[in-house]
Design an enzyme around this catalytic site. Structure first.
Site, PDB file in Angstrom:
ATOM      1  N   ASP A   1       0.839  -1.357  -0.064  1.00  0.00           N
ATOM      2  CA  ASP A   1      -0.075  -0.101  -0.098  1.00  0.00           C
ATOM      3  C   ASP A   1       0.921   1.342  -0.105  1.00  0.00           C
ATOM      4  OD1 ASP A   1      -2.757   0.913   0.336  1.00  0.00           O
ATOM      5  OD2 ASP A   1      -1.981   1.873   1.949  1.00  0.00           O
TER       6      ASP A   1
ATOM      7  N   GLU B   1       1.732  -0.571  -5.207  1.00  0.00           N
ATOM      8  CA  GLU B   1       0.607   0.528  -5.394  1.00  0.00           C
ATOM      9  C   GLU B   1       1.328   1.668  -5.246  1.00  0.00           C
ATOM     10  OE1 GLU B   1      -3.083   2.872  -3.822  1.00  0.00           O
ATOM     11  OE2 GLU B   1      -1.598   2.646  -2.573  1.00  0.00           O
TER      12      GLU B   1
HETATM   13  C1  NOJ Z   1      -4.377   3.009  -0.797  1.00  0.00           C
HETATM   14  C2  NOJ Z   1      -5.590   2.148  -0.675  1.00  0.00           C
HETATM   15  O1  NOJ Z   1      -5.779   1.408  -1.791  1.00  0.00           O
HETATM   16  C3  NOJ Z   1      -6.587   2.884  -0.171  1.00  0.00           C
HETATM   17  O2  NOJ Z   1      -7.845   2.124  -0.080  1.00  0.00           O
HETATM   18  C4  NOJ Z   1      -6.403   3.459   1.101  1.00  0.00           C
HETATM   19  O3  NOJ Z   1      -7.558   4.322   1.494  1.00  0.00           O
HETATM   20  C5  NOJ Z   1      -4.745   4.365   0.880  1.00  0.00           C
HETATM   21  N1  NOJ Z   1      -3.880   3.517   0.145  1.00  0.00           N
HETATM   22  C6  NOJ Z   1      -4.295   4.706   2.491  1.00  0.00           C
HETATM   23  O4  NOJ Z   1      -3.769   3.273   3.042  1.00  0.00           O
END
Ligand code: NOJ
Length: 555
Positions: free
Chosen positions: A218, A280
């Site tokens: 993440d 991500e």
């Molecule tokens: C990316 C995640 O996919 C999202 O859902 C989240 O709110 C943010 N990162 C913070 O962790």
């Protein structure tokens, strides 16, 4: 239309993940067993055969760890356990084992940029003095101004509002401020602290020992902040979105993040079986993103530039070419994605006028997408994506052609974005609604009762899996056939040769399959002798490919 050169892009490699189709499960909304309206791990285990039948190679599970759920589990209070909402650690073990028996790999979510404010470390930090080791696990700073009442810099939270919150010290008086790039309940960790690094290496080992095949990381581009925490003066966006020669925001895509992933890669490589890291990282341009998948770092990085690209032939040609060239340059495959739990589902996004900026949610009163157009384009986009060399991620429900819930009552919204933006950004609830399995069952088969943590729209019945299963031409069967043919023809490990790219039609070859997408207004004839193997929608007559249709053919 012009002929393009025949140089291959997207070279072949052997490891499973280079060509895998990975299905994202959002545990709260996939399937539930307990009747509380929130999906759970036993619910997922009970539905795994569906994914085998669909033909995916692996699943990625969004967070299921203990959490106050301030951001639907992306606020983790304990990285090595399961929230009772979702089950137990034993349920996670059973899920991993059941997946393995079926030949499905399992990727879990790792959230290293921030913890929950309910994490033991943060509780300790609040009880400790400024400058103490407990505070140094996070990013605490004194405020500005004579009494420290101003935040340390001008950074904004991605969800809206300031990125700093002031705490009350152990003596009951206003004290330092802590950084949270997301919600106040998600304090950012200090990755310059070796203790933080060591803790996450242990968490990696904890889940690797339990048999997971990898981690989706993440906010992978956010862990290191520019050391002076300089003001940024610009609106906050999770996308660093910068030209290569423009300054990067001081909170995103700092060079220091790469050392962290090289450490993690060494841990993963010490385990057998091809364990992977997927970033991500909302990073542009493609060359900066490709740095995350250099040979000694991560394996994959979601291609969000592709997800965001406009539905026109030139835009799709440009992003596909640029992406393949950038990842080729570091010897990695590209990782394609059209939907996830953070964006408007592509069956709705593509039903908005071409060129509409990416909406952060759609609600009552907003311009509504054209559902039929959106689905038609979504199917064409998916068939184009699944023919590209590299790996692809699917988001639960897209195989049903599921649209965004665009008329969700605002009172039902749970995404912190809605509140923190002062009710200006609707946020992400519309793509997170529990998915329909059986048209005539309570909660459309999501769970044993009518309960559903977000209300399901009445239209869900027509998208239910049982209405589509075995029905020729349904979106579900289109996906299933595409995944079978993709495997049979080795498209994921193939090489792309552009045959034609113009303003209206894209055509490329991947192995023995030729792929054509018609973006133009007029139908396009299949070449003489072409043998159609798959199409995202019906042809006009035998041989004419209509607007917004992708076909795969031989010859
Ligand atoms: C990316 C995640 O996919 C999202 O859902 C989240 O709110 C943010 N990162 C913070 O962790």
């Amino acid at each position: 239309m012009h002929e393009t050169n025949q140089q291959p892009v997207g070279g072949a490699t052997a490891a499973w993940w280079t060509e895998a189709v990975i299905y994202q499960i959002y545990p709260r909304s996939f399937a539930e067993s307990g009747g509380d309206g929130i999906g759970d791990l036993p619910g997922i285990t009970a539905r795994l055969d569906h994914l085998v039948e669909l033909g995916v190679d692996a699943v990625w599970l969004s967070p299921f760890y203990p959490s106050p759920q301030a951001d639907a589990g992306y606020d983790v209070a304990d990285y090595r356990d399961v929230d009772p909402l979702f089950g137990t650690l034993a349920d996670a073990d059973r899920l991993i084992a059941a997946a393995r028996e079926r030949g499905l790999r399992v990727i879990v979510d790792l959230v290293p940029n921030h913890t929950s404010s309910a994490h033991r470390w943060f509780t300790e930090a609040l009880a400790a003095a400024p400058g103490s080791p407990a505070r140094q696990r996070y990013i605490f700073r004194d405020g500005l101004g004579p009494d420290g009442a101003e935040p340390p810099n001008d950074w904004r939270s991605v969800f809206g509002g300031p990125a700093w919150t002031r705490v009350i010290g152990p003596d009951g008086r206003p004290d330092q401020w802590y950084l949270h790039l997301f919600d106040t309940a998600q304090p950012d960790l200090n990755w310059d602290n070796p203790e933080v690094r060591a803790e996450f290496l242990d968490t990696l080992r904890f889940w690797l020992d339990r048999g997971v095949d990898g981690f989706r990381v993440d906010v992978a581009h956010g862990l290191i902040k520019q050391s002076d925490l300089a003001n940024w003066h610009e609106p906050q966006e999770i996308l660093s979105g910068r030209e290569i020669d423009k300054p990067r925001p001081p909170m995103w895509d700092q060079d220091g993040v790469h050392e962290i992933y090289r450490d993690w890669r060494r841990v993963l490589d010490s385990y057998p079986g091809g364990r992977i890291l997927v970033a991500e990282a909302w990073v542009e341009p493609a060359e900066r993103l490709a740095a995350y998948v250099r040979p000694d770092e991560m394996h994959q990085a979601f291609n969000f530039e592709y997800l965001l690209a406009a539905w026109t032939a030139p835009a799709q040609y440009a992003v596909i070419t640029r992406s393949l060239e950038a990842t080729d340059a570091v010897g990695a495959p590209t990782t394609w994605v059209l939907s996830n739990h953070d964006v408007v589902r592509h069956a709705s996004r593509l039903g908005l006028p071409v060129g509409t900026p990416r909406p952060n949610g759609i609600g009552i009163g907003d311009p509504q997408p054209d559902a039929a157009l959106g689905l038609r384009r979504a199917r064409a986009a998916t068939l184009l994506m699944l023919a590209l060399p590299g790996s692809a991620y699917l988001y639960q429900g897209e195989e049903l052609g599921l649209p965004e819930h665009t008329t969700l009552p605002d009172e039902a919204r749970q995404d912190p974005t809605w509140k923190r933006s002062g009710h200006t950004e609707r946020g992400r609830d519309g793509c997170r609604v529990p998915i329909p399995w059986e048209a005539d069952a309570p909660s459309y088969g999501f769970g044993p009762t009518d309960a559903s943590w977000l209300p399901q729209p009445s239209l869900w019945a027509e998208y239910a899996r049982d209405r589509q299963h075995g029905v020729p031409g349904s979106t579900y069967e289109m996906y299933r056939t595409a995944l079978r043919l993709r495997r049979e023809h080795g498209l994921g490990r193939g090489t792309l040769y552009w045959l034609a790219s113009g303003d209206e039609v894209l055509t490329f070859r991947n192995g023995e399959v030729t792929v054509l997408t018609n973006f133009g207004a007029a139908a396009v004839p299949l070449p003489d002798g072409a043998e159609l193997v798959h199409a995202s929608g019906p042809l006009d007559g035998d041989r004419l490919v209509p607007t917004d249709v992708t076909v795969w053919y031989l010859g």
